[in-house]
Structures are given as C-alpha cells and as structure tokens.
Design a protein around this motif. Structure first.
Motif, PDB file in Angstrom:
ATOM      1  N   ALA A 432       0.814  -1.213   0.000  1.00 37.15           N
ATOM      2  CA  ALA A 432       0.000   0.000   0.000  1.00 37.15           C
ATOM      3  C   ALA A 432       0.846   1.261   0.000  1.00 37.15           C
ATOM      4  CB  ALA A 432      -0.943  -0.005   1.200  1.00 37.15           C
ATOM      5  N   GLY A 433       2.028   1.213   0.621  1.00 36.26           N
ATOM      6  CA  GLY A 433       2.896   2.386   0.661  1.00 36.26           C
ATOM      7  C   GLY A 433       3.859   2.411  -0.508  1.00 36.26           C
ATOM      8  N   LEU A 434       4.842   3.280  -0.415  1.00 36.57           N
ATOM      9  CA  LEU A 434       5.823   3.393  -1.489  1.00 36.57           C
ATOM     10  C   LEU A 434       6.801   2.229  -1.482  1.00 36.57           C
ATOM     11  CD1 LEU A 434       6.629   7.229  -1.400  1.00 36.57           C
ATOM     12  CD2 LEU A 434       5.220   5.991  -3.050  1.00 36.57           C
ATOM     13  N   ARG A 435       7.115   1.683  -0.309  1.00 38.29           N
ATOM     14  CA  ARG A 435       8.025   0.538  -0.255  1.00 38.29           C
ATOM     15  C   ARG A 435       7.272  -0.720  -0.668  1.00 38.29           C
ATOM     16  NH1 ARG A 435      12.826  -0.670   2.584  1.00 38.29           N
ATOM     17  NH2 ARG A 435      12.648   1.256   3.784  1.00 38.29           N
ATOM     18  N   LYS A 436       7.680  -1.321  -1.761  1.00 42.00           N
ATOM     19  CA  LYS A 436       6.991  -2.479  -2.308  1.00 42.00           C
ATOM     20  C   LYS A 436       7.682  -3.764  -1.869  1.00 42.00           C
ATOM     21  CE  LYS A 436       4.319   0.394  -4.357  1.00 42.00           C
ATOM     22  NZ  LYS A 436       2.976   0.654  -3.788  1.00 42.00           N
ATOM     23  N   THR A 437       6.877  -4.690  -1.363  1.00 46.45           N
ATOM     24  CA  THR A 437       7.413  -6.001  -0.980  1.00 46.45           C
ATOM     25  C   THR A 437       7.047  -7.084  -1.988  1.00 46.45           C
ATOM     26  OG1 THR A 437       5.470  -6.496   0.378  1.00 46.45           O
ATOM     27  CG2 THR A 437       7.322  -5.384   1.461  1.00 46.45           C
ATOM     28  N   GLY A 438       6.069  -6.805  -2.868  1.00 49.97           N
ATOM     29  CA  GLY A 438       5.753  -7.721  -3.946  1.00 49.97           C
ATOM     30  C   GLY A 438       4.595  -8.656  -3.660  1.00 49.97           C
ATOM     31  N   GLY A 439       4.100  -9.259  -4.742  1.00 50.96           N
ATOM     32  CA  GLY A 439       3.009 -10.217  -4.629  1.00 50.96           C
ATOM     33  C   GLY A 439       1.650  -9.555  -4.586  1.00 50.96           C
ATOM     34  N   THR A 440       0.620 -10.303  -4.985  1.00 52.20           N
ATOM     35  CA  THR A 440      -0.748  -9.843  -4.828  1.00 52.20           C
ATOM     36  C   THR A 440      -1.260 -10.288  -3.459  1.00 52.20           C
ATOM     37  OG1 THR A 440      -1.726 -11.867  -5.727  1.00 52.20           O
ATOM     38  CG2 THR A 440      -1.116 -10.138  -7.295  1.00 52.20           C
ATOM     39  N   PRO A 441      -2.269  -9.617  -2.928  1.00 51.01           N
ATOM     40  CA  PRO A 441      -2.802 -10.059  -1.633  1.00 51.01           C
ATOM     41  C   PRO A 441      -3.227 -11.523  -1.634  1.00 51.01           C
ATOM     42  CG  PRO A 441      -3.625  -7.867  -2.147  1.00 51.01           C
ATOM     43  CD  PRO A 441      -2.902  -8.350  -3.372  1.00 51.01           C
ATOM     44  N   ALA A 442      -3.889 -11.954  -2.703  1.00 51.41           N
ATOM     45  CA  ALA A 442      -4.353 -13.353  -2.753  1.00 51.41           C
ATOM     46  C   ALA A 442      -3.174 -14.313  -2.828  1.00 51.41           C
ATOM     47  CB  ALA A 442      -5.279 -13.549  -3.952  1.00 51.41           C
ATOM     48  N   ALA A 443      -2.184 -14.014  -3.666  1.00 57.25           N
ATOM     49  CA  ALA A 443      -1.029 -14.902  -3.810  1.00 57.25           C
ATOM     50  C   ALA A 443      -0.209 -14.964  -2.533  1.00 57.25           C
ATOM     51  CB  ALA A 443      -0.156 -14.444  -4.978  1.00 57.25           C
ATOM     52  N   ASN A 444      -0.049 -13.831  -1.859  1.00 55.10           N
ATOM     53  CA  ASN A 444       0.694 -13.831  -0.598  1.00 55.10           C
ATOM     54  C   ASN A 444      -0.008 -14.669   0.457  1.00 55.10           C
ATOM     55  OD1 ASN A 444       2.822 -12.174  -1.481  1.00 55.10           O
ATOM     56  ND2 ASN A 444       1.694 -10.313  -1.025  1.00 55.10           N
ATOM     57  N   ALA A 445      -1.334 -14.538   0.537  1.00 51.27           N
ATOM     58  CA  ALA A 445      -2.089 -15.320   1.525  1.00 51.27           C
ATOM     59  C   ALA A 445      -2.021 -16.809   1.212  1.00 51.27           C
ATOM     60  CB  ALA A 445      -3.540 -14.843   1.578  1.00 51.27           C
ATOM     61  N   ARG A 446      -2.146 -17.175  -0.062  1.00 49.29           N
ATOM     62  CA  ARG A 446      -2.059 -18.592  -0.427  1.00 49.29           C
ATOM     63  C   ARG A 446      -0.685 -19.162  -0.089  1.00 49.29           C
ATOM     64  NH1 ARG A 446      -4.982 -16.998  -5.127  1.00 49.29           N
ATOM     65  NH2 ARG A 446      -3.017 -16.813  -6.268  1.00 49.29           N
ATOM     66  N   ALA A 447       0.356 -18.380  -0.369  1.00 48.20           N
ATOM     67  CA  ALA A 447       1.704 -18.851  -0.060  1.00 48.20           C
ATOM     68  C   ALA A 447       1.896 -19.016   1.439  1.00 48.20           C
ATOM     69  CB  ALA A 447       2.733 -17.879  -0.629  1.00 48.20           C
ATOM     70  N   GLN A 448       1.457 -18.041   2.214  1.00 48.27           N
ATOM     71  CA  GLN A 448       1.578 -18.133   3.670  1.00 48.27           C
ATOM     72  C   GLN A 448       0.847 -19.354   4.204  1.00 48.27           C
ATOM     73  OE1 GLN A 448       0.028 -14.451   5.146  1.00 48.27           O
ATOM     74  NE2 GLN A 448       1.802 -13.247   4.527  1.00 48.27           N
ATOM     75  N   ALA A 449      -0.334 -19.608   3.664  1.00 49.75           N
ATOM     76  CA  ALA A 449      -1.133 -20.741   4.148  1.00 49.75           C
ATOM     77  C   ALA A 449      -0.461 -22.076   3.851  1.00 49.75           C
ATOM     78  CB  ALA A 449      -2.524 -20.710   3.516  1.00 49.75           C
ATOM     79  N   GLU A 450       0.427 -22.116   2.867  1.00 51.13           N
ATOM     80  CA  GLU A 450       1.187 -23.329   2.597  1.00 51.13           C
ATOM     81  C   GLU A 450       2.502 -23.344   3.369  1.00 51.13           C
ATOM     82  OE1 GLU A 450       3.114 -25.910  -1.105  1.00 51.13           O
ATOM     83  OE2 GLU A 450       1.810 -24.194  -1.520  1.00 51.13           O
ATOM     84  N   VAL A 451       3.148 -22.191   3.455  1.00 46.18           N
ATOM     85  CA  VAL A 451       4.469 -22.129   4.089  1.00 46.18           C
ATOM     86  C   VAL A 451       4.403 -22.517   5.558  1.00 46.18           C
ATOM     87  CG1 VAL A 451       6.281 -20.535   4.856  1.00 46.18           C
ATOM     88  CG2 VAL A 451       5.490 -20.473   2.487  1.00 46.18           C
ATOM     89  N   TRP A 452       3.420 -21.979   6.280  1.00 48.82           N
ATOM     90  CA  TRP A 452       3.392 -22.208   7.732  1.00 48.82           C
ATOM     91  C   TRP A 452       3.267 -23.695   8.072  1.00 48.82           C
ATOM     92  CZ3 TRP A 452       4.863 -20.581  12.199  1.00 48.82           C
ATOM     93  CH2 TRP A 452       4.273 -21.079  13.371  1.00 48.82           C
ATOM     94  N   PRO A 453       2.236 -24.419   7.600  1.00 51.22           N
ATOM     95  CA  PRO A 453       2.152 -25.839   7.983  1.00 51.22           C
ATOM     96  C   PRO A 453       3.294 -26.673   7.420  1.00 51.22           C
ATOM     97  CG  PRO A 453       0.470 -25.294   6.356  1.00 51.22           C
ATOM     98  CD  PRO A 453       1.068 -24.000   6.785  1.00 51.22           C
ATOM     99  N   ARG A 454       3.761 -26.358   6.225  1.00 48.36           N
ATOM    100  CA  ARG A 454       4.865 -27.135   5.661  1.00 48.36           C
ATOM    101  C   ARG A 454       6.145 -26.929   6.468  1.00 48.36           C
ATOM    102  NH1 ARG A 454       4.359 -28.424   0.061  1.00 48.36           N
ATOM    103  NH2 ARG A 454       6.539 -29.138   0.187  1.00 48.36           N
ATOM    104  N   THR A 455       6.360 -25.723   6.967  1.00 47.62           N
ATOM    105  CA  THR A 455       7.532 -25.462   7.798  1.00 47.62           C
ATOM    106  C   THR A 455       7.445 -26.230   9.108  1.00 47.62           C
ATOM    107  OG1 THR A 455       7.839 -23.251   6.839  1.00 47.62           O
ATOM    108  CG2 THR A 455       8.878 -23.679   8.967  1.00 47.62           C
ATOM    109  N   VAL A 456       6.277 -26.186   9.744  1.00 55.11           N
ATOM    110  CA  VAL A 456       6.087 -26.929  10.992  1.00 55.11           C
ATOM    111  C   VAL A 456       6.307 -28.417  10.760  1.00 55.11           C
ATOM    112  CG1 VAL A 456       4.381 -27.594  12.729  1.00 55.11           C
ATOM    113  CG2 VAL A 456       4.566 -25.193  12.023  1.00 55.11           C
TER     114      VAL A 456
END
Length: 479
Positions: A432-456
């Motif tokens: 939302a600000g000038l500093r861009k971290t990348g990704g779309t909101p949907a893609a970031n959420a989908r990735a997080q939802a996979e990363v967390w359980p797979r990491t555990v």
C-alpha cells in the motif's frame, strides 16, 4: 417349505405415510429455521490451522452476504495502534440452502474466486474509525455477520496465536531474546529463530506460535538499528549489520544446552530474509546445526549497512574473525530517493544491479550450500521486490541437487517477500505504501497458508519431535 414371514405388512403404503410425515416435518423445520454461519472446528482455533466456514439453512437460491471484521495492528516493532479491518462477500445459496466457502465463488465482494481464507486476508481498513490503544481491543477475534432474506446472525472466531499452555521467558544473557516451550517431561528439540533486516524484537513474537507444535524455540535478535528518532530498541546489540560473526549462533546453542528441558543434539536454525542467509551460513560453518529453514533467502553474501558503515566497504558476515566475500549493491541510495519523489521503492533492483555489475564477486560470495549435510528447506517468491528470493532459493536448491543433496523447496510465482504468516491475516496492505514487498494479496495469503504448515511439518519431521500438541482440540466453552 416356504419360510414363515409373519403377518403381511403393506410396505408401500406404510413407507408413503412415513415419507409424507418426514417431508412435512422437514419443510416445517426449514420454514422456521434461520440461516446460520458455522465455523469448524470451533469458536477458538490455533492460528494457521484450517478453518471451515459454511452457511446452512438459507433459502435455496437466496442471496447470502457475509462480512468479517477484525482489529489488526500488522507487523511492526513499534506496536502501532490497531485499526478496524473489514471484508465482505456475496454468495448464492445452493439447492440445499448451503454456502460452503471452500468451493463457493462470491458474485461480488472483497475477493474473487473460491477461497476458504478469502474473508480473512482480503480485509481493508474501515474509514473514519478511531484507532484504539494497542491493548484495549482483542486483535485475535474475527466477527462475522450474515445477512440473508431479511435474517441476520452473528458468529465470532478467535484465532489464538499460540496454545495457552506455552511458557515464554526472556533468555537471560542474550539481549532481547525470548524462549518459548510447552511444559512436559520429555526433552524437546529446539529451533533458533532469526529475523531480517528490520532488526529488534519483532522476531520474538513468533516464538510461542512455533512452540505450540512441541518445539523449544529461542527467538534471537542479532542487531537493533536506530529508528527515525535515533532510538535503538535493544542497545546491547550492534546498531549495524556488518561483519556479524556467524559464531553468534553458538551463544544461542550454548544457552539452549544449559536447559534440562531441551535436547541440544537436535537444534535447527530458521531464518527469514537476512536471517535466512545467517541460517544457511550456520549450516555451512557450525557442526551442531541439525537442520536449516531459509525463508526468502539469499544465495550470496552482500555488503553490510547501518550507522557509520558506508555501502561497499564491509561484509554483512564474518567467520573466525574474517569478513566473508560480498557483493555490493548498486543504486541503493538512488532507490531510496523514491520516497522523496513519491515513487515506488523496490530494493530488489539494487540487488540485481549489484550482481549483474560484478558476476566475479557474486561467484566468490556464493554460500557453499553443498557443504550443508543436514536437511534444508528453502522458501522463495519470484515477485519478491525486496530482493529476488525466488531466483536465489531456486539457485540454492539446484546447487544442492548437483551435489546429490535433497532440498525441500517451496517456490511461489506470484508471491512477495512477506511470507512468514499463517494465511489468515490481512495481506492487502503489503504494497500500500511506497516501499513495495511484492506479490498480490491473494497470492501472498495462499503462499503463507502453505508455508506455515509445511515449515512446521518439516521441522517436526527432521527433528523427530513426536506427537503434535497442537493437534489436541482446544476448549470450546466460554473464555
């Protein structure tokens, strides 16, 4: 001889009477019932565990509107005041009067397509609502409201960041560090958590959530830069990330080894961003490391930075007192000037320019990941605008494959840098600000939802952690 069948019963007429009565009862119950939202497995869920939302009892074909609200503070060392966030989706009930959010696509709302987490990550700030003090509202609670055919109902869900039994304490002798563990008779394997270039204590918030899965967790800040006012959160730590000894991890290992509830023969190192680079270097140079998780990592060492450290002069890391070879960023200061010009700032470009300018230095600065003989997980995102973590994570996995070493690699084409969450927090503000971290909101959420359980799962498997305490159902009674 024919079998004795007893008195004759008129099956067909008897069945018709029973069926007619059942249909009348079902029709009457449906007519009197109001639609309701069901949350499974219950009103309290450990954050990161699957949540199933479904509407039942609606009129077939009726419009069903769901809204979700939550106070959310986001990620920051300064703990900003939370703001009220809201999402909405409109569905059409199926012929049975149901809406299953795992498969139902909203006709309109804050997200598109079937997504069981859509109402969670697509929240946007509600305008005109005063932001309260950080501790005056419950940021773990999600409030759902259902509207359909004039009926209205409310349901609440609490996303617990960790199990209530987890014990946390400061790690005496390690400035800013926090230790978290579930009580129990057995010694638990351990994970050392490392944060990124934000520095300070932000990484310590992740200790208790990971400890909820049966791991002893030591969240270890390694540097603390000054904020805009020049104040340093943890003044005992270095103010700059320059020539940081990889052997810093030995202090954490020794601290864990002194605890009777920790099995110091099973210690993994988990790092995010710049901390991922430190985790990989630990796997290369420290023989006690049992496993490595590198979340949005780099495959080469870069130049150090911070107060009094000119770019291009010092390495970020050292081993045995000697700075490691490094690649210098190119155009970093010019990229930061985007804040003054009100233009998007994508630090990735400075990393890519530096690598392209000196491929010879990039070869010298490469982390020799083929020397890591323990299990490794890498997580990268190809739309990462902080640095090209997708390409660098892929390079790590490929180099290890050439050496005959297996690597668990999670690579996401449309996600950005901020992957260390559960997929249930709002992701709409990342760019939302000038500093861009990348990704779309949907893609970031989908990735997080996979990363967390797979990491555990990865950590528990490679550390042989035994039964998962988080699999035990949470109490569903009043809080």
């Amino acid at each position: 001889m024919a079998p004795h069948l007893g008195p004759r019963i008129d099956i067909s007429s008897h069945w018709l009477r029973l069926t007619s009565a059942a249909l009348v009862a079902t029709w009457a119950a449906t007519a009197l019932a109001e639609p309701s939202l069901h949350v499974e497995p219950g009103p309290r869920v450990l954050a990161g565990e699957p949540v199933h939302l479904s509407v039942i009892g609606a009129q077939p074909g009726a419009e069903v509107r769901l809204t979700a609200e939550r106070w959310f503070a986001g990620l920051s060392v300064q703990r900003p005041k939370p703001r009220l966030m809201r999402s909405e989706a409109v569905f059409t009930a199926d012929p049975q009067g149901r809406v299953d959010l795992r498969i139902a696509q909203p006709s309109q709302g804050s997200y598109q397509g079937a997504d069981p987490r859509g109402l969670f990550w697509s929240m946007l700030p509600v305008a005109g609502v005063e932001r309260p003090a950080a501790d005056s509202v419950d940021t773990t609670e999600v409030h759902f409201t259902l509207h359909s055919a004039g009926a209205r109902s409310e349901t609440r869900l609490q996303l617990l960041p960790s199990l209530p039994e987890v014990r946390t304490q400061p790690a005496d002798g390690l400035p800013g560090a926090v230790f978290a563990i579930l009580p129990g008779a057995q010694k638990r394997p351990a994970v050392i958590l490392l944060g990124g270039s934000e520095g300070g204590s932000l990484i310590t918030r992740d200790a208790a959530p990971l400890a909820s899965h049966g791991l002893a967790v030591l969240a270890l800040p390694v540097f603390s830069p000054p904020d805009r006012a020049g104040v340093r959160e943890i003044p005992e730590l270095p103010a700059a990330w320059a020539d940081l000894p990889v052997e810093t991890l030995n202090k954490a290992r020794d601290w864990l080894a002194r605890r009777p509830d920790v099995d110091a023969t099973r210690i993994a190192v988990h790092g995010t961003s710049m901390g991922a680079l430190l985790a990989l270097l630990g796997g290369v140079h420290l023989p006690w490391v049992s496993a490595v998780v590198a979340n949005v990592p780099s495959d080469v060492v870069w130049d150090g930075w911070g107060p009094g450290v000119p770019l291009g002069r010092r390495s970020t890391f050292s081993v045995a007192g000697r700075p490691l070879p490094f690649v210098s960023l190119v155009g970093y200061e010019e990229e930061l000037q985007g804040f003054e010009r009100n233009e998007p700032v994508m630090l990735r470009r400075a990393f890519e320019r530096g690598r392209a300018a000196r491929p010879d230095l990039a070869a010298q600065a490469r982390v020799p990941v083929e020397r890591i003989r323990v299990p490794v997980m890498v997580i990268g995102a190809y739309d990462d605008q902080m640095w090209p973590s997708g390409q660098m994570a892929q390079a790590i996995a490929e180099r290890r494959a050439e050496a005959g070493l297996a690597t668990e690699a999670l690579l996401f084409p449309d996600a950005g840098h901020l992957l260390y969450d559960t997929g249930y927090a709002p992701t709409t503000g990342y760019n939302a600000g000038l500093r861009k971290t990348g990704g779309t909101p949907a893609a970031n959420a989908r990735a997080q939802a996979e990363v967390w359980p797979r990491t555990v799962q990865f950590l528990r498997r490679v550390l042989a952690a035994g039964d998962d305490p988080a699999a035990t159902p949470l109490p569903t009674g009043p809080r």
